[in-house]
Design a protein around this motif. Structure first.
Motif, PDB file in Angstrom:
ATOM      1  N   ASP A 107       0.832  -1.191   0.000  1.00 37.04           N
ATOM      2  CA  ASP A 107       0.000   0.000   0.000  1.00 37.04           C
ATOM      3  C   ASP A 107       0.879   1.257   0.000  1.00 37.04           C
ATOM      4  OD1 ASP A 107      -3.118   0.476   1.104  1.00 37.04           O
ATOM      5  OD2 ASP A 107      -1.705   2.159   1.300  1.00 37.04           O
ATOM      6  N   HIS A 108       0.497   2.257  -0.781  1.00 37.27           N
ATOM      7  CA  HIS A 108       1.341   3.459  -0.887  1.00 37.27           C
ATOM      8  C   HIS A 108       1.500   4.177   0.452  1.00 37.27           C
ATOM      9  CE1 HIS A 108      -2.750   5.065  -1.505  1.00 37.27           C
ATOM     10  NE2 HIS A 108      -2.281   6.140  -0.920  1.00 37.27           N
ATOM     11  N   GLU A 109       0.563   3.933   1.380  1.00 38.35           N
ATOM     12  CA  GLU A 109       0.678   4.614   2.680  1.00 38.35           C
ATOM     13  C   GLU A 109       1.868   4.111   3.495  1.00 38.35           C
ATOM     14  OE1 GLU A 109      -3.092   4.413   4.599  1.00 38.35           O
ATOM     15  OE2 GLU A 109      -3.977   5.817   3.167  1.00 38.35           O
ATOM     16  N   LEU A 110       2.400   2.956   3.100  1.00 38.83           N
ATOM     17  CA  LEU A 110       3.558   2.409   3.822  1.00 38.83           C
ATOM     18  C   LEU A 110       4.885   2.890   3.232  1.00 38.83           C
ATOM     19  CD1 LEU A 110       2.199  -1.249   4.057  1.00 38.83           C
ATOM     20  CD2 LEU A 110       2.335   0.403   5.925  1.00 38.83           C
ATOM     21  N   LEU A 111       4.788   3.590   2.125  1.00 39.04           N
ATOM     22  CA  LEU A 111       5.994   3.992   1.382  1.00 39.04           C
ATOM     23  C   LEU A 111       6.487   5.369   1.811  1.00 39.04           C
ATOM     24  CD1 LEU A 111       5.592   3.481  -2.490  1.00 39.04           C
ATOM     25  CD2 LEU A 111       7.613   3.009  -1.107  1.00 39.04           C
ATOM     26  N   THR A 112       7.781   5.479   2.050  1.00 42.38           N
ATOM     27  CA  THR A 112       8.361   6.796   2.335  1.00 42.38           C
ATOM     28  C   THR A 112       8.537   7.573   1.036  1.00 42.38           C
ATOM     29  OG1 THR A 112       9.539   5.778   4.162  1.00 42.38           O
ATOM     30  CG2 THR A 112      10.310   7.970   3.472  1.00 42.38           C
ATOM     31  N   ALA A 113       9.061   6.910   0.026  1.00 44.30           N
ATOM     32  CA  ALA A 113       9.254   7.567  -1.270  1.00 44.30           C
ATOM     33  C   ALA A 113       9.519   6.525  -2.344  1.00 44.30           C
ATOM     34  CB  ALA A 113      10.427   8.552  -1.211  1.00 44.30           C
ATOM     35  N   ILE A 114       9.320   6.943  -3.597  1.00 49.48           N
ATOM     36  CA  ILE A 114       9.631   6.103  -4.763  1.00 49.48           C
ATOM     37  C   ILE A 114      10.854   6.728  -5.431  1.00 49.48           C
ATOM     38  CG2 ILE A 114       8.789   5.250  -6.987  1.00 49.48           C
ATOM     39  CD1 ILE A 114       5.905   5.678  -5.911  1.00 49.48           C
ATOM     40  N   VAL A 115      11.912   5.936  -5.572  1.00 46.24           N
ATOM     41  CA  VAL A 115      13.140   6.461  -6.173  1.00 46.24           C
ATOM     42  C   VAL A 115      13.161   6.054  -7.643  1.00 46.24           C
ATOM     43  CG1 VAL A 115      15.654   6.505  -6.028  1.00 46.24           C
ATOM     44  CG2 VAL A 115      14.289   6.209  -3.941  1.00 46.24           C
ATOM     45  N   THR A 116      13.059   7.027  -8.527  1.00 46.44           N
ATOM     46  CA  THR A 116      13.038   6.739  -9.965  1.00 46.44           C
ATOM     47  C   THR A 116      14.258   7.375 -10.624  1.00 46.44           C
ATOM     48  OG1 THR A 116      11.978   8.743 -10.822  1.00 46.44           O
ATOM     49  CG2 THR A 116      10.526   7.104  -9.808  1.00 46.44           C
ATOM     50  N   ASP A 117      14.428   7.082 -11.899  1.00 49.77           N
ATOM     51  CA  ASP A 117      15.543   7.699 -12.640  1.00 49.77           C
ATOM     52  C   ASP A 117      15.276   9.181 -12.883  1.00 49.77           C
ATOM     53  OD1 ASP A 117      13.553   6.163 -14.319  1.00 49.77           O
ATOM     54  OD2 ASP A 117      14.356   7.553 -15.813  1.00 49.77           O
ATOM     55  N   ARG A 118      14.024   9.599 -12.664  1.00 51.63           N
ATOM     56  CA  ARG A 118      13.696  11.021 -12.880  1.00 51.63           C
ATOM     57  C   ARG A 118      13.676  11.808 -11.575  1.00 51.63           C
ATOM     58  NH1 ARG A 118       8.836  10.526 -17.404  1.00 51.63           N
ATOM     59  NH2 ARG A 118       9.890   8.950 -18.654  1.00 51.63           N
ATOM     60  N   GLY A 119      14.010  11.167 -10.489  1.00 45.39           N
ATOM     61  CA  GLY A 119      14.050  11.860  -9.204  1.00 45.39           C
ATOM     62  C   GLY A 119      13.329  11.060  -8.126  1.00 45.39           C
ATOM     63  N   ILE A 120      13.341  11.605  -6.912  1.00 45.31           N
ATOM     64  CA  ILE A 120      12.706  10.924  -5.777  1.00 45.31           C
ATOM     65  C   ILE A 120      11.291  11.488  -5.636  1.00 45.31           C
ATOM     66  CG2 ILE A 120      12.860  10.417  -3.309  1.00 45.31           C
ATOM     67  CD1 ILE A 120      15.901  10.942  -3.528  1.00 45.31           C
ATOM     68  N   VAL A 121      10.316  10.581  -5.641  1.00 48.04           N
ATOM     69  CA  VAL A 121       8.920  11.012  -5.596  1.00 48.04           C
ATOM     70  C   VAL A 121       8.374  10.767  -4.185  1.00 48.04           C
ATOM     71  CG1 VAL A 121       6.626  10.683  -6.613  1.00 48.04           C
ATOM     72  CG2 VAL A 121       8.682  10.361  -8.015  1.00 48.04           C
ATOM     73  N   TYR A 122       7.893  11.837  -3.566  1.00 54.39           N
ATOM     74  CA  TYR A 122       7.331  11.743  -2.210  1.00 54.39           C
ATOM     75  C   TYR A 122       5.803  11.839  -2.284  1.00 54.39           C
ATOM     76  CZ  TYR A 122      12.068  12.303  -0.400  1.00 54.39           C
ATOM     77  OH  TYR A 122      13.401  12.096  -0.103  1.00 54.39           O
ATOM     78  N   PRO A 123       5.088  11.505  -1.199  1.00 55.15           N
ATOM     79  CA  PRO A 123       3.633  11.666  -1.207  1.00 55.15           C
ATOM     80  C   PRO A 123       3.267  13.143  -1.366  1.00 55.15           C
ATOM     81  CG  PRO A 123       4.377  10.383   0.694  1.00 55.15           C
ATOM     82  CD  PRO A 123       5.601  10.960   0.055  1.00 55.15           C
TER      83      PRO A 123
END
Ligand code: MRU
Length: 354
Positions: free
Chosen positions: A327-343
Motif C-alpha cells: 500500500d502506498h501509505e507504507l511507502l516513504t518515497a519512490i526512487v526513480t531515474d527522474r528523481g525521488i517522488v514523495y507523497p
C-alpha cells in the motif's frame, strides 16, 4: 559511472557476437554461471516463465531483444505478413508473466516501431527493431545509474539496509535498482551492512542478492524472511530498499511476495521504506494496486523444488502468489531515474509524466 558500449555485451541479457539472444541462466546461480542462447519464441517464453531471466527490467530488455531476433527470421515475408507475425510473437511473449509491466512495455515499444510505418520493407523494420532493442538496454543502464545516485543520497556511510528479493544487476542491467546505491557507494569507498531476505519460495535473496553483493565486496548478511522483524528491532536497519514490478498511479506497487510484510514491519519500527525503479515500471494506466494482476505459480516451488524430498504431502493445498501489493501509505518515497517522488504519490507521479 559512465555508460560503456561494452555494457551491452555483458550482464544477464545481451546479444552475443552472432547477434543471438543470450541470457545468464539465473536459476543456476550461485553455483554455476551458465549462458543460454534463446532461439525460438517457445524457448524465450519458457526462460521468462521459469525465471531463467527475471527481474522486471531484465524481462523488458529480454522482450526487446526477443522481438528483434524473432523478427529477423521473417525477412522474406511481405510487409503486411511481417507486421501480423511480429504482433503475434509480441502477444505470445507478453503472456509469459503478467505482473511486471516492463514486459508489455517493451513489447509495445517494439510494436510501435514497426507500426510507425507498416509498409516498410521487413529488412528495414528488422534493422529498426535491433536499434530499439539496444536503446531499451542502454536506457536501462542509464536509468539504473541515476536511480543508484538518487538512492545513495538517502543513506549514509555505515547504514544497515534491508532488501527483499533481487533488484541488482542480474535483474536489470548495470548496478540494478534497489541494490544499486550500495554498489555505487562501495565504489566510492562507503560501507553498508545489507540484510538480504532469502525470499521464499524461489530464494532470489539467497541465490542472487547475497551472491552479487558478496562479489562486489559489500558486507551482506543473509536472513530468512521471518527474521526481518528481529534485525529491525535490534536497531540494525536504517532503511529498506526494494525493487518493484509495477507501480500504480496512486503509488501502490507490486513486488516479490513478502514485500508488503517488510513494509508493515518498517512502519512499526519507524524505518524509512523505499521502492526503487525506472519510469518504465510505473504504469499510469493502472489506477491502484487492486488493478495489478498477480501471477500465481506452481505449488511445487513451495513444496518440493528446493528439497531433497517433498516437504509436504502431495495432497496438501498450497497457495503460491509470486508478488504482493504494498500500500502506498507504507511507502516513504519512490526512487526513480527522474528523481525521488514523495507523497502525495498520485499527484507527484502524474507530474513526473506531465
Ligand atoms: O519473480 P521475480 O524474481 O522476477 O521477482 C522480481 C522482483 O520482485 C524484483 O524486486 C523486481 O522485479 C525488481 S528488479 C529490479
Amino acid at each position: 559511472m559512465a555508460f560503456s558500449p561494452e555494457d551491452l555485451k555483458s550482464g544477464s541479457v545481451f546479444l552475443n557476437e552472432q547477434d543471438e539472444l543470450t541470457i545468464l541462466d539465473q536459476t543456476q546461480l550461485p553455483n554455476r554461471r551458465e549462458y543460454l542462447v534463446l532461439r525460438t519464441r517457445e524457448e524465450i517464453y519458457d526462460a521468462i516463465k521459469r525465471l531463467a531471466v527475471r527481474g522486471a527490467p531484465a524481462i523488458g530488455i529480454c522482450a526487446g531483444y526477443a522481438m528483434y531476433v524473432l523478427a529477423a527470421e521473417k525477412e522474406g515475408m511481405s510487409p503486411g505478413e511481417f507486421v501480423s507475425a511480429v504482433k503475434e510473437d509480441g502477444a505470445y511473449i507478453n503472456s509469459s508473466r503478467p505482473t511486471a509491466v516492463n514486459l508489455s512495455w517493451a513489447v509495445r515499444r517494439q510494436l510501435g516501431v514497426i507500426e510507425s510505418d507498416a509498409r516498410r520493407a521487413p529488412a528495414e523494420q528488422i534493422r529498426l527493431l535491433k536499434e530499439e532493442a539496444l536503446a531499451i538496454h542502454r536506457e536501462d543502464i542509464e536509468m539504473c545509474s541515476r536511480i543508484s545516485e538518487y538512492g545513495l543520497s538517502l543513506i549514509k556511510d555505515g547504514d544497515g539496509i534491508l532488501t527483499h528479493c533481487n533488484a541488482g544487476p542480474l535483474a536489470t542491467s548495470k548496478y540494478g535498482t534497489a541494490i544499486g546505491p550500495m554498489l555505487l557507494g562501495k565504489e566510492r569507498g562507503m560501507e553498508f551492512h545489507v540484510f538480504a531476505d532469502e525470499t521464499r519460495p524461489l530464494l532470489q535473496g539467497a541465490r542472487l542478492t547475497s551472491y552479487e553483493l558478496t562479489q562486489a565486496g559489500v558486507d551482506v548478511t543473509l536472513i530468512c524472511d521471518n527474521m526481518a522483524s528481529m534485525v529491525m528491532k535490534n536497531g540494525w536497519v536504517q532503511a529498506c530498499f526494494v525493487g518493484c514490478d509495477r507501480i500504480a498511479a496512486n503509488g501502490d506497487f507490486a513486488n516479490k511476495i513478502g514485500t508488503s510484510g517488510v513494509a508493515i514491519l518498517a512502519k512499526h519500527y519507524g524505518i524509512p521504506f523505499y521502492t526503487l525503479g525506472p519510469a518504465s515500471t510505473i504504469d499510469m494506466e493502472c489506477p491502484t494496486g487492486a488493478d495489478i494482476h498477480i501471477e500465481l505459480r506452481d505449488p511445487d516451488e513451495v513444496k518440493t523444488m528446493w528439497y531433497r524430498e517433498p516437504m509436504a504431502l502431495k495432497e496438501t493445498k498450497c497457495y503460491n502468489p509470486s508478488f504482493d501489493v504494498t500500500d502506498h501509505e507504507l511507502l516513504t518515497a519512490i526512487v526513480t531515474d527522474r528523481g525521488i517522488v514523495y507523497p502525495p504519490f498520485d499527484v507527484n507521479l502524474a507530474k513526473l509524466f506531465s
